[in-house]
Scaffold this motif. Structure first.
Motif, PDB file in Angstrom:
ATOM      1  N   ASN A   1      43.898  51.765  47.810  1.00 40.52           N
ATOM      2  CA  ASN A   1      43.745  52.877  46.875  1.00 40.52           C
ATOM      3  C   ASN A   1      43.688  54.167  47.691  1.00 40.52           C
ATOM      4  O   ASN A   1      43.443  54.145  48.909  1.00 40.52           O
ATOM      5  CB  ASN A   1      42.520  52.700  45.963  1.00 40.52           C
ATOM      6  CG  ASN A   1      41.213  52.568  46.723  1.00 40.52           C
ATOM      7  OD1 ASN A   1      41.208  52.382  47.933  1.00 40.52           O
ATOM      8  ND2 ASN A   1      40.086  52.677  45.997  1.00 40.52           N
ATOM      9  N   PHE A   2      43.976  55.269  47.030  1.00 36.04           N
ATOM     10  CA  PHE A   2      43.971  56.559  47.755  1.00 36.04           C
ATOM     11  C   PHE A   2      43.638  57.663  46.768  1.00 36.04           C
ATOM     12  O   PHE A   2      43.730  57.496  45.549  1.00 36.04           O
ATOM     13  CB  PHE A   2      45.297  56.787  48.480  1.00 36.04           C
ATOM     14  CG  PHE A   2      46.518  56.902  47.595  1.00 36.04           C
ATOM     15  CD1 PHE A   2      47.084  55.782  46.999  1.00 36.04           C
ATOM     16  CD2 PHE A   2      47.119  58.148  47.361  1.00 36.04           C
ATOM     17  CE1 PHE A   2      48.216  55.889  46.198  1.00 36.04           C
ATOM     18  CE2 PHE A   2      48.254  58.259  46.566  1.00 36.04           C
ATOM     19  CZ  PHE A   2      48.797  57.121  45.978  1.00 36.04           C
ATOM     20  N   THR A   3      43.237  58.792  47.325  1.00 34.41           N
ATOM     21  CA  THR A   3      42.681  59.840  46.476  1.00 34.41           C
ATOM     22  C   THR A   3      43.716  60.808  45.918  1.00 34.41           C
ATOM     23  O   THR A   3      43.590  61.275  44.797  1.00 34.41           O
ATOM     24  CB  THR A   3      41.613  60.633  47.256  1.00 34.41           C
ATOM     25  OG1 THR A   3      42.042  60.738  48.614  1.00 34.41           O
ATOM     26  CG2 THR A   3      40.278  59.929  47.220  1.00 34.41           C
TER      27      THR A   3
ATOM     28  N   TYR B   1      44.521  60.585  57.476  1.00 32.91           N
ATOM     29  CA  TYR B   1      44.034  60.123  56.173  1.00 32.91           C
ATOM     30  C   TYR B   1      43.809  58.606  56.192  1.00 32.91           C
ATOM     31  O   TYR B   1      44.673  57.847  56.636  1.00 32.91           O
ATOM     32  CB  TYR B   1      45.013  60.492  55.040  1.00 32.91           C
ATOM     33  CG  TYR B   1      44.469  59.998  53.715  1.00 32.91           C
ATOM     34  CD1 TYR B   1      43.330  60.574  53.158  1.00 32.91           C
ATOM     35  CD2 TYR B   1      45.045  58.916  53.058  1.00 32.91           C
ATOM     36  CE1 TYR B   1      42.784  60.085  51.983  1.00 32.91           C
ATOM     37  CE2 TYR B   1      44.512  58.424  51.878  1.00 32.91           C
ATOM     38  CZ  TYR B   1      43.376  59.011  51.352  1.00 32.91           C
ATOM     39  OH  TYR B   1      42.834  58.518  50.201  1.00 32.91           O
ATOM     40  N   LYS B   2      42.662  58.193  55.699  1.00 36.52           N
ATOM     41  CA  LYS B   2      42.351  56.764  55.627  1.00 36.52           C
ATOM     42  C   LYS B   2      42.355  56.311  54.173  1.00 36.52           C
ATOM     43  O   LYS B   2      41.570  56.802  53.372  1.00 36.52           O
ATOM     44  CB  LYS B   2      40.966  56.493  56.223  1.00 36.52           C
ATOM     45  CG  LYS B   2      40.891  56.668  57.729  1.00 36.52           C
ATOM     46  CD  LYS B   2      39.472  56.366  58.227  1.00 36.52           C
ATOM     47  CE  LYS B   2      39.353  56.432  59.739  1.00 36.52           C
ATOM     48  NZ  LYS B   2      39.786  57.737  60.319  1.00 36.52           N
TER      49      LYS B   2
ATOM     50  N   GLY C   1      41.846  53.307  51.187  1.00 38.52           N
ATOM     51  CA  GLY C   1      40.855  52.233  51.020  1.00 38.52           C
ATOM     52  C   GLY C   1      41.568  50.895  50.951  1.00 38.52           C
ATOM     53  O   GLY C   1      42.387  50.664  50.055  1.00 38.52           O
TER      54      GLY C   1
ATOM     55  N   LEU D   1      42.190  47.282  49.977  1.00 37.27           N
ATOM     56  CA  LEU D   1      41.689  46.394  48.913  1.00 37.27           C
ATOM     57  C   LEU D   1      42.044  44.930  49.179  1.00 37.27           C
ATOM     58  O   LEU D   1      41.520  44.029  48.520  1.00 37.27           O
ATOM     59  CB  LEU D   1      42.257  46.832  47.559  1.00 37.27           C
ATOM     60  CG  LEU D   1      42.047  48.308  47.173  1.00 37.27           C
ATOM     61  CD1 LEU D   1      42.654  48.595  45.805  1.00 37.27           C
ATOM     62  CD2 LEU D   1      40.561  48.678  47.181  1.00 37.27           C
TER      63      LEU D   1
ATOM     64  N   HIS E   1      37.221  46.630  41.589  1.00 40.94           N
ATOM     65  CA  HIS E   1      37.261  47.269  40.275  1.00 40.94           C
ATOM     66  C   HIS E   1      38.097  48.544  40.383  1.00 40.94           C
ATOM     67  O   HIS E   1      37.868  49.358  41.254  1.00 40.94           O
ATOM     68  CB  HIS E   1      35.836  47.597  39.827  1.00 40.94           C
ATOM     69  CG  HIS E   1      35.766  48.140  38.441  1.00 40.94           C
ATOM     70  ND1 HIS E   1      35.899  47.328  37.321  1.00 40.94           N
ATOM     71  CD2 HIS E   1      35.602  49.408  37.990  1.00 40.94           C
ATOM     72  CE1 HIS E   1      35.822  48.086  36.239  1.00 40.94           C
ATOM     73  NE2 HIS E   1      35.636  49.355  36.617  1.00 40.94           N
TER      74      HIS E   1
ATOM     75  N   GLN F   1      43.627  55.613  38.473  1.00 40.38           N
ATOM     76  CA  GLN F   1      43.416  55.576  39.926  1.00 40.38           C
ATOM     77  C   GLN F   1      44.753  55.345  40.637  1.00 40.38           C
ATOM     78  O   GLN F   1      45.628  54.651  40.125  1.00 40.38           O
ATOM     79  CB  GLN F   1      42.441  54.436  40.253  1.00 40.38           C
ATOM     80  CG  GLN F   1      41.963  54.466  41.693  1.00 40.38           C
ATOM     81  CD  GLN F   1      40.807  53.495  41.922  1.00 40.38           C
ATOM     82  OE1 GLN F   1      40.402  52.758  41.015  1.00 40.38           O
ATOM     83  NE2 GLN F   1      40.266  53.500  43.122  1.00 40.38           N
TER      84      GLN F   1
HETATM   85  C1  LIG Z   1      38.791  52.776  46.741  1.00 35.09           C
HETATM   86  O1  LIG Z   1      38.035  52.059  45.797  1.00 35.09           O
HETATM   87  C2  LIG Z   1      36.683  51.827  46.198  1.00 35.09           C
HETATM   88  C3  LIG Z   1      36.035  50.975  45.134  1.00 35.09           C
HETATM   89  O2  LIG Z   1      36.676  49.738  45.059  1.00 35.09           O
HETATM   90  C4  LIG Z   1      35.966  53.139  46.363  1.00 35.09           C
HETATM   91  O3  LIG Z   1      34.655  52.883  46.834  1.00 35.09           O
HETATM   92  C5  LIG Z   1      36.688  53.994  47.363  1.00 35.09           C
HETATM   93  O4  LIG Z   1      36.105  55.271  47.384  1.00 35.09           O
HETATM   94  C6  LIG Z   1      38.147  54.140  47.003  1.00 35.09           C
HETATM   95  N1  LIG Z   1      38.812  54.776  48.089  1.00 35.09           N
HETATM   96  C7  LIG Z   1      39.704  55.730  47.925  1.00 35.09           C
HETATM   97  C8  LIG Z   1      40.282  56.288  49.165  1.00 35.09           C
HETATM   98  O5  LIG Z   1      40.070  56.094  46.826  1.00 35.09           O
END
Ligand SMILES: *[C@@H]1O[C@H](CO)[C@@H](O)[C@H](O)[C@H]1NC(C)=O
Ligand SMILES: *[C@@H]1O[C@H](CO)[C@@H](O)[C@H](O)[C@H]1NC(C)=O
Ligand SMILES: *[C@@H]1O[C@H](CO)[C@@H](O)[C@H](O)[C@H]1NC(C)=O
Ligand SMILES: *[C@@H]1O[C@H](CO)[C@@H](O)[C@H](O)[C@H]1NC(C)=O
Ligand SMILES: *[C@@H]1O[C@H](CO)[C@@H](O)[C@H](O)[C@H]1NC(C)=O
Ligand SMILES: *[C@@H]1O[C@H](CO)[C@@H](O)[C@H](O)[C@H]1NC(C)=O
Ligand SMILES: *[C@@H]1O[C@H](CO)[C@@H](O)[C@H](O)[C@H]1NC(C)=O
Ligand SMILES: *[C@@H]1O[C@H](CO)[C@@H](O)[C@H](O)[C@H]1NC(C)=O
Ligand SMILES: *[C@@H]1O[C@H](CO)[C@@H](O)[C@H](O)[C@H]1NC(C)=O
Length: 538
Positions: A424-426, A436-437, A439, A441, A467, A472
């Motif tokens: 996932n990413f922001t 940039y890092k 997440g 999953l 979740h 997202q």
């Molecule tokens: C990715 O999702 C997790 C929850 O599963 C959240 O804690 C984290 O902040 C998210 N990371 C990004 C980079 O969006």
């Protein structure tokens, strides 16, 4: 190479179509019957799990209330190996019924390296048994019997053909029931053809018809040639036939020698008797870039009219037959019995009334995936992974627990594993920036032996209990540079991008700023493209 058949069988509830009435395709049905639409552009077809349909030289038949698609599998070895069956009620959602004959456990097939080819089935109206005919080495055809259209099938013997051809190779064929009789149409292949050229032709092969006897397990041993008055190098290069009857006319559809190539001449023979004489037509210069495989008879339930749907195994790549697809189009008949040329326009579509089957196919990840690229997109092989890492992104369509992400991949002879990371990413702005890092999953690696030669799926399970919330941003990074590139499937997202699929790429080995201003990221968007992905939620 080829096959097929249909039957009317009250006792097994096989609904099928001995043509009581037949369609005049020039008169379009005005009925409200359900329709299915075929497309010349969309050739790669997928099953209800989202895997490429792995059945070549196919034939579709209506058995026991369902459409069954049979063909040779190319997934296991990259060559024809075993026979796959798929079932559908609507000709769109196909459930993989698996390999119906274990090619390695069957001595006859093992001796020909699993190439038990061109499966075709007949149903015995008395017993309801299914007889599967297979081209598997030596003379004649292997016969096996099963109680259901999905088998299991057990080889019981070999149907013999006209002894005149015992010194040749009996190759591509079809068996079909027409009225109260069944027929075998087959090519007899001469590898000792005196006029073979250094370049071409390699062989000579001619088509012949015999009536089927002994409860669908043998032939009369008497054959009639399917040859036009020309008896030329087109008649003598015919393979991959199917046979059907419409009104007073018998038809043999076939193509010239090619072996699932990029396109061979599509031929249609017609005669009022299986003994001939036959009139030949060329109905497409290159079979719309396919090799003919079968004719599917679709009945309009509101009129009883039958549409005869020509279909072919589509190229373009004869080296990788397992990357081929299928094209379908209804034949149009003229009043003298001749058939109109096929419509090979790249974007042509064909809508045909059909009788819905039952039960519907409801099982499969592609039917319930949370997020996925469009099922009806035109997908093509994309082998860019030797040069790039692919960073495929999308927007979560719902809130829930993300279980897994699948990417369609075909193996070759890679030595480097394919690696996939779900993340996932922001924001898109941050994704391409240094440092940039994302997440992580879930992640997985696959070596070639864990994947197939057709576009199946590499599936990454996410860490338990991930979740995600609707909206997202999610992605999957796919990497694995090798001299034999890993290949995925891509489509053009322009005008077809529900789900917000966007692909980014990073050149392999590229890890620094680019450009004269020193401000161009090595990660950049590949506009208008996405690879085929599917995300499963709990
Ligand atoms: C990715 O999702 C997790 C929850 O599963 C959240 O804690 C984290 O902040 C998210 N990371 C990004 C980079 O969006
Ligand atoms: C077929 O069986 C043989 C012997 O068991 C085995 O070595 C071979 O790998 C099998 N081939 C395939 C494609 O499974
Ligand atoms: C025919 O289909 C029904 C389900 O509709 C199934 O229960 C039955 O086993 C099938 N028969 C054969 C011979 O496959
Ligand atoms: C077909 O007929 C031939 C000739 O009579 C016989 O040798 C062969 O065993 C038969 N095949 C089957 C499957 O019955
Ligand atoms: C096979 O066909 C013959 C007639 O040719 C018939 O006598 C016999 O009962 C049939 N066998 C089966 C198992 O249906
Ligand atoms: C495949 O067929 C198309 C259309 O006939 C042609 O343009 C293309 O060059 C062919 N490719 C090969 C590899 O033969
Ligand atoms: C590929 O993966 C399988 C399963 O993890 C493993 O058994 C096999 O040794 C691997 N093969 C290679 C060539 O790495
Ligand atoms: C192709 O082979 C792979 C690897 O064995 C397997 O995971 C996949 O399910 C197969 N695909 C089909 C359509 O059978
Ligand atoms: C994608 O489709 C659009 C609209 O049809 C077209 O303009 C564009 O050239 C296509 N892109 C590619 C890479 O084919």
């Amino acid at each position: 190479m080829l096959w097929s058949s249909l039957l009317a069988l009250a006792s097994v509830a096989v609904a099928v179509s001995v043509p009581a009435t037949y369609d005049d395709s020039t008169k379009k049905s005005s009925s409200a019957a359900p329709t299915v639409t075929f497309s010349n552009a969309r050739r790669l077809l997928f099953d209800s799990a989202g895997q490429q349909i792995d059945a070549y030289g196919s034939k579709v038949q209506f058995f026991n209330g369902s459409y069954w698609l049979y063909g040779n599998s190319f997934n296991t070895t990259g060559s024809a190996y075993g026979i796959n069956a798929y079932r559908s009620a609507n000709l769109v959602d196909w459930k993989n019924q698996g390999n119906i004959l274990d090619a390695n456990a069957t001595a006859y097939c093992r001796t020909v390296n699993g190439r038990c080819g061109r499966p075709h089935l007949l149903v015995d109206p008395q017993t309801g048994l299914f007889n599967l005919w297979i081209n598997g080495g030596s003379t004649g055809y292997l016969i096996s019997t099963g109680r259901t259209p999905a088998g299991p099938f057990t080889i019981s013997g070999r149907a013999t053909t006209d002894p005149a051809f015992d010194s040749l190779v009996q190759a591509d064929f079809a068996v079909e029931t027409i009225g109260s009789a069944s027929y075998l149409v087959f090519s007899a292949l001469n590898f000792r053809y005196p006029d073979a050229g250094s370049l071409w032709p390699p062989i000579q092969q001619t088509l012949h018809i015999s009536q089927v006897t002994d409860n669908n397990t043998n032939t009369t041993g008497v054959s009639y040639p399917v040859t036009s008055a020309a008896n030329d190098l087109i008649d003598q290069e015919a393979e991959s036939p199917d046979i059907f009857k419409r009104g007073d006319w018998f038809y043999v559809a076939t193509s010239t020698t090619c072996g699932y190539c990029n396109g061979s001449i599509a031929l249609m023979y017609r005669s009022k008797s299986i003994k001939g004489p036959w009139t030949r037509q060329i109905i497409a210069a290159d079979g719309c870039q396919s090799q003919f495989e079968g004719v599917l008879q679709l009945t309009d339930p509101s009129t009883g009219n039958i549409n005869y749907v020509w279909h072919g195994t589509s190229g373009p790549n004869p080296l990788r037959i397992g990357w081929g697809g299928h094209i379908f189009q209804p034949l149009t008949f003229n009043s003298d019995g001749s058939v109109a040329d096929l419509n090979c326009a790249a974007d042509a579509t064909f809508t045909v009334p059909y009788t819905p089957g039952s039960p519907p196919v409801t099982i499969g990840a592609a039917l319930k995936a949370g997020d996925q690229t469009p099922a009806n997109a035109v997908y093509s092989p994309d082998c860019g992974l030797d040069s790039f890492s692919y960073i495929q992104t999308w927007t979560a369509s719902k809130t829930g627990t993300l279980k897994s992400v699948s990417v369609n991949v075909a193996r070759g002879s890679q030595t480097v594993p394919l690696s996939l990371t779900v993340f996932n990413f922001t924001s898109y702005a941050q994704l391409t920036q240094p440092g940039y890092k994302y997440g992580t999953l879930g992640s997985a690696t696959f070596n070639a032996s864990q994947l197939g030669y057709t576009f199946g799926q590499a599936t990454v399970a996410t860490t338990s209990g991930i979740h995600v919330t609707k909206g997202q941003l999610l992605g999957v990074q796919v990497s694995g540079a090798d001299f034999s590139p890993w290949c995925v499937l891509s489509y053009n997202t322009t005008g077809n991008n529900a789900g917000g699929f966007r692909q980014f790429v990073q050149g392999n080995g590229q890890n620094s700023w680019r450009g004269l201003a020193g401000k161009r990221s090595v990660v950049y968007e590949r506009f208008g493209s996405s690879i085929k992905v599917l995300a499963n939620y709990a």
